[in-house]
Design a protein around this motif. Structure first.
Motif, PDB file in Angstrom:
ATOM      1  N   ASN A  81      -2.003  -0.810 -11.245  1.00 25.89           N
ATOM      2  CA  ASN A  81      -2.849   0.309 -12.129  1.00 25.89           C
ATOM      3  C   ASN A  81      -2.733  -0.078 -13.452  1.00 25.89           C
ATOM      4  O   ASN A  81      -1.456   0.194 -14.364  1.00 25.89           O
ATOM      5  N   LEU A  82      -3.598  -0.847 -14.007  1.00 24.44           N
ATOM      6  CA  LEU A  82      -3.657  -1.504 -15.414  1.00 24.44           C
ATOM      7  C   LEU A  82      -3.924  -0.357 -16.381  1.00 24.44           C
ATOM      8  O   LEU A  82      -3.925  -0.475 -17.677  1.00 24.44           O
ATOM      9  N   LYS A  83      -4.438   0.763 -15.900  1.00 24.86           N
ATOM     10  CA  LYS A  83      -4.750   1.916 -16.700  1.00 24.86           C
ATOM     11  C   LYS A  83      -3.710   3.018 -16.968  1.00 24.86           C
ATOM     12  O   LYS A  83      -3.828   3.631 -18.015  1.00 24.86           O
ATOM     13  N   ALA A  84      -2.656   2.624 -16.457  1.00 26.77           N
ATOM     14  CA  ALA A  84      -1.436   3.595 -16.365  1.00 26.77           C
ATOM     15  C   ALA A  84      -0.745   3.526 -17.688  1.00 26.77           C
ATOM     16  O   ALA A  84      -0.529   2.384 -18.279  1.00 26.77           O
ATOM     17  N   VAL A  85      -0.325   4.470 -18.358  1.00 29.37           N
ATOM     18  CA  VAL A  85       0.536   4.431 -19.757  1.00 29.37           C
ATOM     19  C   VAL A  85       1.913   4.227 -19.248  1.00 29.37           C
ATOM     20  O   VAL A  85       2.716   5.275 -18.603  1.00 29.37           O
ATOM     21  N   HIS A 241      -5.156   9.970  -6.529  1.00 30.63           N
ATOM     22  CA  HIS A 241      -5.177   9.498  -7.953  1.00 30.63           C
ATOM     23  C   HIS A 241      -6.268   8.455  -8.270  1.00 30.63           C
ATOM     24  O   HIS A 241      -6.769   7.818  -7.387  1.00 30.63           O
ATOM     25  N   LYS A 242      -7.083   8.817  -9.312  1.00 31.40           N
ATOM     26  CA  LYS A 242      -8.410   8.185  -9.636  1.00 31.40           C
ATOM     27  C   LYS A 242      -8.144   6.543  -9.651  1.00 31.40           C
ATOM     28  O   LYS A 242      -9.498   6.015  -9.548  1.00 31.40           O
ATOM     29  N   ASP A 243      -7.097   6.219  -9.966  1.00 32.41           N
ATOM     30  CA  ASP A 243      -6.989   4.731 -10.226  1.00 32.41           C
ATOM     31  C   ASP A 243      -6.574   3.933  -9.169  1.00 32.41           C
ATOM     32  O   ASP A 243      -5.634   2.940  -9.158  1.00 32.41           O
ATOM     33  N   ASP A 310       1.859  11.113 -18.796  1.00 38.14           N
ATOM     34  CA  ASP A 310       1.895   9.663 -18.572  1.00 38.14           C
ATOM     35  C   ASP A 310       2.702   9.394 -17.253  1.00 38.14           C
ATOM     36  O   ASP A 310       2.548   8.349 -16.743  1.00 38.14           O
ATOM     37  N   SER A 312       2.126  10.077 -14.035  1.00 38.08           N
ATOM     38  CA  SER A 312       0.651  10.442 -13.422  1.00 38.08           C
ATOM     39  C   SER A 312       0.816   9.721 -12.105  1.00 38.08           C
ATOM     40  O   SER A 312       0.224   8.795 -11.755  1.00 38.08           O
ATOM     41  N   ASP A 315      -3.703  12.783  -9.498  1.00 34.22           N
ATOM     42  CA  ASP A 315      -4.639  13.454 -10.337  1.00 34.22           C
ATOM     43  C   ASP A 315      -4.307  14.985 -10.801  1.00 34.22           C
ATOM     44  O   ASP A 315      -3.811  15.736  -9.727  1.00 34.22           O
TER      45      ASP A 315
END
Length: 358
Positions: A81-85, A241-243, A310, A312, A315
């Motif tokens: 998940n490259l969108k994860a912070v 989770h959306k990602d 963060d 996460s 969702d």
């Protein structure tokens, strides 16, 4: 048949076969009357009362790293998940979280993270021993994934008291549908047995209504818990989770989660069962319903506010209000109004003497 089983539920759960249990769970989830479900709740509450009275134990949760080497298909922290912070708390930040929690009365701290390879045994042992040196009357619970037996032993020797490692599903075929090939149920189970052999208070647990789950896999979960007898058991609903690859799925009603909570309470009356954040996220009254289903642990979040969202896993994960340390005074009032007794002690499993010197 189901009414007859309810009259001797603990005995049934302790001896039944997978086939019988699969049928029983399916009946409870799909066909049971409201009266039967109310009786299940009553039995679970009575089982909890006999072991712990009306106590609800508080743990302070510190989510100290969102980095993870794994790719569990359901988890928002998965490596892919490259969108994860991503973040890591410093040692001083972790200790500061403990200080704030200690001032509020917490005597158990739960340190949770993804499987972050930055945290070597040396780093983790240093963090653990520093917490125990500073707060000698507190318990330290770790939830940091699969490690070697030697690593677990070092953490235990450094002062860690408990270890949470949810098995997620005790069915090997189901496990393979939720994880990449390099992550195996055999490895997960091996770690759980290592932890128990070493002397930790050990936590297992599973998701309910996860993708590809069946009543048979739920029966396998119950049978595994019956055999392993963990001291803590985390049971929460699957929330997408959306990602992740399961983003298209909807979050089910928590009814089945509550049924499984109650069954586990009746099977293992001394277990410490949290009313999870996932329950509270999935249903506005999820925590309350979880407690009435047999749960007796709550874990308010002590993580610094700017990092809570963060971490996460799924969702809309709750991180403020009654989920957070800042809102726990309201939570105390709610619990007392419902007839529960908030307890800020270490809250050990009954088989462990909390006053015993290690």
């Amino acid at each position: 048949m189901i009414n007859d089983i309810m009259k001797q539920l603990p005995e049934f759960l302790a001896t039944t076969t997978e086939k019988e249990l699969t049928y029983f769970i399916g009946n409870l989830c799909e066909e049971a009357s409201e009266d039967v479900l109310l009786e299940l709740t009553r039995l679970a509450m009575e089982s909890r009362r006999v072991s712990y009275g009306n106590k609800v134990f508080f743990r302070g949760l510190i989510e100290f790293s969102s980095y993870c080497k794994n790719d569990c298909y359901y988890c928002g922290l998965q490596k892919s998940n490259l969108k994860a912070v991503r973040y890591r708390l410093t040692d001083s930040q972790i200790l500061h979280c403990c200080e704030l929690g200690y001032e509020r009365g917490f005597r158990t701290f739960v340190l949770q993270s993804g499987e972050d390879q930055y945290y070597t045994d040396y780093r983790l042992c240093s963090i653990t021993s520093n917490i125990k040196d500073r707060f000698s009357d507190c318990a330290v619970t770790l939830s940091i994934g699969e490690r070697s037996r030697e690593s677990y032993q070092a953490l235990f020797d450094a002062g860690a008291d408990r270890y949470l490692l949810r098995h997620e599903t005790a069915n090997e075929t189901h496990y393979a549908k939720l994880h990449p090939a390099r992550q195996t149920l055999k490895s997960r189970m091996r770690c759980l047995y290592y932890l128990k052999e070493i002397g930790f208070q050990v936590g297992a647990g599973f998701m309910v209504d996860s993708p590809f789950q069946t009543y048979e896999t739920l029966a396998d979960d119950i049978i595994f818990l019956r055999d392993f007898k963990p001291h803590m058991i985390g049971i929460g609903p699957f929330i997408p989770h959306k990602d992740t690859g399961f983003a298209h799925l909807s979050s089910p009603d928590i009814k089945n989660t509550l049924i499984m909570l109650s069954l586990v309470r009746c099977l293992l009356p001394k277990a410490l069962l949290p009313a999870t954040t996932a329950l509270a996220t999935a249903d506005i009254k999820g925590r309350e319903r979880g407690l009435f289903a047999g749960a007796n642990v709550i874990m308010p979040n002590l993580t610094p506010v700017d990092h809570r969202k963060d971490y996460s896993l799924y969702d809309n994960k709750l991180s403020i209000g009654c989920e957070a340390m800042e809102g726990f005074s309201v939570l105390l009032q709610q619990l007392k109004a419902l007839g529960f007794e908030p307890d800020f002690s270490r809250g050990d499993h009954l088989d462990f003497n909390k006053d015993e010197e290690r």
